[in-house]
Structure formats: C-alpha cells, structure tokens
Design an enzyme around this catalytic site. Sequence first.
Site, PDB file in Angstrom:
ATOM      1  CG  ASP A 118     -10.742  -8.367 -22.699  1.00 41.20           C
ATOM      2  OD1 ASP A 118     -10.100  -9.429 -22.645  1.00 41.20           O
ATOM      3  OD2 ASP A 118     -11.566  -8.119 -23.601  1.00 41.20           O
ATOM      4  CG  HIS A 135      -2.238   0.779   0.892  1.00 40.43           C
ATOM      5  ND1 HIS A 135      -2.282   1.891   0.063  1.00 40.43           N
ATOM      6  CD2 HIS A 135      -3.513   0.600   1.314  1.00 40.43           C
ATOM      7  CE1 HIS A 135      -3.512   2.351   0.000  1.00 40.43           C
ATOM      8  NE2 HIS A 135      -4.286   1.591   0.735  1.00 40.43           N
TER       9      HIS A 135
END
Length: 450
Positions: free
Chosen positions: A393, A162
């Site tokens: 995708d 993070h």
Amino acid sequence: MVHSSPTVNILEVVRVSPPPSDSITLPLTFFDLGWLKLHPVDRLLFYRVPELSRSVLISKLKSSLSATLHHYLPLAGRLVWTPTDTKPSIVYSPDDDDAVYVTVAESNGDISRLTGDEPRTATEFHPLVPELPVSDESARALAVQITFFPNQGFSLGVTAHHAVLDGKTTAMFLKAWAHNCKQEQDPLPHDLTPSMDRTVVRDPAGLETKLLNRWMSASNNKPSLKLFPSKEIGADIVRVTYRLTRENIQKLRERVETESKAGAELRLSTFVITYAYVITCLVKARGGDPTRRVCIGFASDFRSRLNPPLPPTYFGNCIVGAGDFDAKAEPILEEGKGFVSAVESLSGWVNGLCPENIEKNMLSPFEAFKRMEPGRQMISVAGSTRLGIYGSDFGWGKPVKVEIVTIDKDMSVSLSESGDGTGGVEIGLCLRKDDVERFGSLFSRGLKPQ
C-alpha cells in the site's frame, strides 16, 4: 465481446538514483546461478485511485523509490560477467551513473476489465511492464514502469532479473517502497530491511562451479548473460484468474484425509492442496494418452531450511526447484482418484526438500530438458501464497489485483494470497482460448460436494 486493444503511450523514461552511496559488489551464489538465463519475472500491481493526479503520483513514487534504493543498492546496479570474471556479480557504482530506469506511461485501457477474473488477451499486459536490457556482459537488475489511467488509477510494472532476486526479496522491496511512499519519514521496519551478507551461504560441494560450467557450455564456452529465448505469445492465449476460498481448500483437504492411504506423512498445506488441484485440472483438460509424461515443478524458499538458517530478510535468491520431470499422467487422469494422487506426489516432493537434495535438484534440470520430447505438458508455479504482495500500500490503498505477467511465456501457474484478506488463494493461468471452458468446468466441478 470484442475489445479494441487499449493504447499505452510512453511519456518519458527517467533515471532514479539512490541518495549518494558507496559502491557495492555482490558476487552471485549458487542459489542465484540456478536462475541465470531464465527470463525475468514481470509483476504488475493495479491500484484504483480515480482522484489521483499524474504529477502527484509520479513525484511521490520517484522520491520514495530513491529513498528505498538506499537500502536496496544492488537493484540500482547491474549484473556483470566479463571474460575476465570467474563468475557474475551484481555491481552498483555511482561513478557509472547506475540507476533504476523508470518508464512513465499513460493508457486509455479500462482498469476494471484488466483486473477482472474473466479471460483477457495475454498480450494486452505486455505494454504495461518494462523491458530489462540484457547483453552478454551486462544486465540491469530491475526496471519499473508506472502507467497512469486517467480518472481510474495506475499500474506499477516491476521487472526483476531472476538471478538477482527471488519472489521473497521482490515482495520485501515492494513493501519497503510502499512503506517509504506512505510513511515518508518513518524508518524502514527491520523485516523490510535487507541483509546483504553473502558469507552466510556455504558451498562445500562446489555447486557454484558445476552450475557455471553448465551455463558456459550452453553458450559456446564463453561467459554470457544472454537469456534463453522466450516464445512468441499468440493472440489466442488468454489470462484467467480462478479462486479457491478458505472453505474450498478445507473441503479438499478433508477429502484427501478421507480417501488417501498415505496417512500422517502427507503435507496438506494450502500450497499443496491448491497446486495439486490445479495440476489435476490441467492434466485432465489436456487429456490424451494416459501413458504420457508430464513435467511438474515448483520452487521453495530455503532460508529457514538451511543449517544454520539464513536471515528471513536475506537479499537475493534462496529458492530451490523441485518436482518431477517425468511424472506419469495416468494416476492423475484416473477418474475419482486423480486429485488425491496429485496431492500424494506433491506432498512427497515437498517432504524431500532438504539441504542434502539441493545439488541434485539444481543440476537435474540441465539433463532433463535435453531429453524431453517436444510437446510434453509442462506445469510450473510462480509466486506464493506467503509473500503478502497485496500488502503493498503506497498510500492509496492496497492493489485491486496483482498479476505475474511472465506466466504466459511458459504457460505456468501463478499463486498469491487472495486480495480480499479472507484466506483464499488467487490462481493465475494463461490458456488457449479453446481450453478455458474445459479447464473451468473441471475446476468448478471438482469443488461440488462429492
């Protein structure tokens, strides 16, 4: 119905390096330092491709990952903070054999069940995301796991430190990797090419030093990248997905416009409406003493809020937490008015997001967590409806489901745009089995015509 836990067998761990590149060092900014010891974010994307062979999958994902790391060199590197360093930096050095470690696994699990909305045991998802090695002086920036489900498809688990990147940078990286896998030779579009310039982040108030001092005092005044311990997740914790359609959100918005006295200054964005609705259901599901306090938080992207703004493709963290550590449960528990009250509070916190409040918002958690009583209800949010994560995708279609696995560690809420592209919102929650029915009935009841 009891399901036997699926098995996940690790087949190999491979190193994926960028093409030959120079070394790079990125010093952390105060935006990164705010998240230094918080647990990494584990994202899990499921793809249904029954005809896919494992060898084609692994080969294409590895080669496209390498090509993508050419633009995202820090992700192949490490976070480093030695006793001689004044502050941590992200370092990538080909001489140190830096690379992304990719775990290749196979599972006999059922993708249809794992990607459903109904309760699924939270721990079932843990073997599908990789661990991120962290020591006092060094931490990997990124780890990847590809799990093949024969005759069904695959999952892609991405664990990101993070302090290295926020959700916006993670989504940008995933879409860049997907682009390279699907298009192969096409250059990376401008909106997926990260900006690595750190000089654009200004720190006139010395916030960086204040944050470093607080982290040092939390680890015996020594530099340490060790993360705060995460609690064990019991078998009674389940992962559930709830959904709000675009129509649901509009009806809730109209309800606030009719019932609230606050008027024009209210922010009635999809985020405010959705999160306020979830907060209301969570607080009511817990019930209890109306005088109790609730910790409510969220983080907001500040790239466009700064003056001058940062580029939208800025690499790293540029988010600031906000909310109220001591919110009163009483107004939210009030029959018939709780949701509108939650919207008014949340709208006020969003309106308070400005550069002048960054220091207060970033330093206040250190004091707040020290004084908080055990057992206080904590509600926070991961993800966003604006990241477009379902656009990842890789050439085999969009993901059928995206989960943020990490939300079970702090029982937070995950938000994303609906995967079907209809403008709705997917809400991920981890709840105790016993609480699912109560939360679910509150959630559906509030959507019925008033």
